[in-house]
Design a protein around this motif. Structure first.
Motif, mmCIF file in Angstrom:
data_model
loop_
_atom_site.group_PDB
_atom_site.id
_atom_site.type_symbol
_atom_site.label_atom_id
_atom_site.label_comp_id
_atom_site.label_asym_id
_atom_site.label_seq_id
_atom_site.Cartn_x
_atom_site.Cartn_y
_atom_site.Cartn_z
ATOM 1 N N ILE A 35 -15.402 33.606 -21.099
ATOM 2 C CA ILE A 35 -15.680 33.488 -22.520
ATOM 3 C C ILE A 35 -16.718 32.399 -22.697
ATOM 4 O O ILE A 35 -16.449 31.232 -22.457
ATOM 5 N N SER A 36 -17.895 32.801 -23.083
ATOM 6 C CA SER A 36 -18.959 31.839 -23.332
ATOM 7 C C SER A 36 -18.909 31.376 -24.777
ATOM 8 O O SER A 36 -18.647 32.168 -25.670
ATOM 9 N N LYS A 37 -19.149 30.092 -24.951
ATOM 10 C CA LYS A 37 -19.154 29.574 -26.319
ATOM 11 C C LYS A 37 -20.414 28.783 -26.582
ATOM 12 O O LYS A 37 -21.115 28.361 -25.675
ATOM 13 N N ASN A 38 -20.680 28.571 -27.829
ATOM 14 C CA ASN A 38 -21.713 27.655 -28.273
ATOM 15 C C ASN A 38 -21.463 26.300 -27.594
ATOM 16 O O ASN A 38 -20.398 25.715 -27.762
ATOM 17 N N GLU B 287 -14.688 20.829 -27.656
ATOM 18 C CA GLU B 287 -13.380 21.305 -27.233
ATOM 19 C C GLU B 287 -12.861 20.469 -26.053
ATOM 20 O O GLU B 287 -11.693 20.065 -26.010
ATOM 21 N N ILE B 288 -13.738 20.219 -25.114
ATOM 22 C CA ILE B 288 -13.366 19.405 -23.961
ATOM 23 C C ILE B 288 -13.021 17.986 -24.404
ATOM 24 O O ILE B 288 -12.029 17.395 -23.982
#
Lengths: 203, 203
Positions: free
Chosen positions: B4-7, B14-15
């Motif tokens: 799942i790639s994210k912006n 998130e990290i």
DNA sequence: ATCTACTGACTGACATTCAGTCAATAATAA
DNA sequence: TTATTATTGACTGAATGTCAGTCAGTAGAT
């Protein structure tokens, strides 16, 4: 390997010395337990015979450093042969030397961060230990009618942390460090202690 | 594994969120990078795609925390709808909540030590960021003839570190914490700011 | 003969690296 | 327009090296 047994107290001290030396020059993370034992030619296991963990030596080192500094500072505060002014001067000077290493050593950013945390941790501890004697001094000044302090312990705490902050705060965020002369400090303290600056500078 | 790639900005955030959560509950040492990535279901390598090291996230977390607090405190200081007294009250209250986690969690001694260092490190940083606005406030008071402060920046630094010390110092070493009421504090500050206590309590 | 300081190889955990994979987008050809 | 290929960049996870901490055993002192 030929074994050399030593008086446990000496041995423990020896390990502590080595650890302190290394922590102060390389920092906590970059110092491994095997570095410490290698430096005094003993086996890794011996370290754990004397200390429960790396953290524990670290704590011991911090306590030793804090004690060294607070003893020096307390001696100055209690030295009645000195004027109030020169006590302030000497105390501030001593405070400047807490962890001087952190400035003299070229460190990558990562280490700066670690040293900073240690530095502040130490500063707080030393500050705490010095409050009692300062409070005594303030109480004496009050008795002699030289100061108006409602609560010596509270004022002492405030004063100590205030001065520590001035000395150890980051240069850019705090006031210009060059302005931190004994006179400037005394001017400010005179309000806090309820004495006129002239009087404060001459006791 | 399904990817799942994210912006990237979201991902990094998130990290950071995950790291903050873990650092604040378990501490730095007890939190592993694999804990962090497991919590958000990404591979270990991704962590290093966004951050150079574990230290780097830690620094980012500290900065975020410091910013959160200093912004809250600065807003209070600048809120002209509040009296001086209630600004002090609110600021002190906010300061009490810096790293409240460290008190709520049962920690073995080893962790106490680590949290303490972090705590002080944060306190110093927040203190530093708050000095400017406090100095402005003092300068305003002086202009309005409500305070006699020679050097607002210096006095502000002193004041901020003093109060931070009182709030965050170890209970046993510092004054009795129960004595730290707004009134007691104002009484002491009145000297420092060159205002009578009565006046200070009513502006 | 015991005790106690001491040894050093070992283990497991962890931070960091890296060669490679996948999905989406852009460029090109049909 | 649609199909094909190239490029990019987020993402994977196994591999590597380091290090804190353990432990079974040993030498020397009492």
């Amino acid at each position: 390997m030929t074994r050399i047994s030593k008086n446990p107290e000496e041995r423990k001290e020896e390990i502590l010395d080595a650890a302190m030396e290394l922590f102060l020059t390389r920092g906590y993370e970059k110092t491994s337990v095997s570095d410490i034992v290698r430096r005094i030619n003993v086996a890794q296991g011996l370290f754990y015979y004397y200390f429960k963990s790396k953290e524990e030596v670290f704590r011991a080192v911090m306590e030793r450093l804090a004690r060294q500094f607070s003893e020096r500072i307390i001696a100055i505060i209690r030295d009645d042969s000195l004027t109030f002014r020169s006590r302030i001067e000497k105390v501030v000077d001593t405070m400047h030397h807490v962890l001087p290493v952190s400035e003299s050593i070229l460190m990558d950013e990562i280490h700066q961060e670690e040293f900073r945390a240690i530095h502040y941790r130490l500063a707080f501890q030393i500050a705490g230990e010095v409050i009692g004697p300062i409070a005594e001094l303030l109480a004496t000044l009050r008795e002699r009618g030289l100061a108006r302090v409602k609560d010596p312990k509270l004022t002492a705490s405030f004063l100590v942390f205030g001065v520590f902050g001035l000395v150890h705060g980051e240069d850019d965020l705090v006031h210009d460090k060059k302005n931190l002369t004994t006179d400037t400090l005394l001017d400010m303290l005179s309000g806090l202690l309820g004495v006129s600056p002239e009087v404060l500078k001459n006791i």
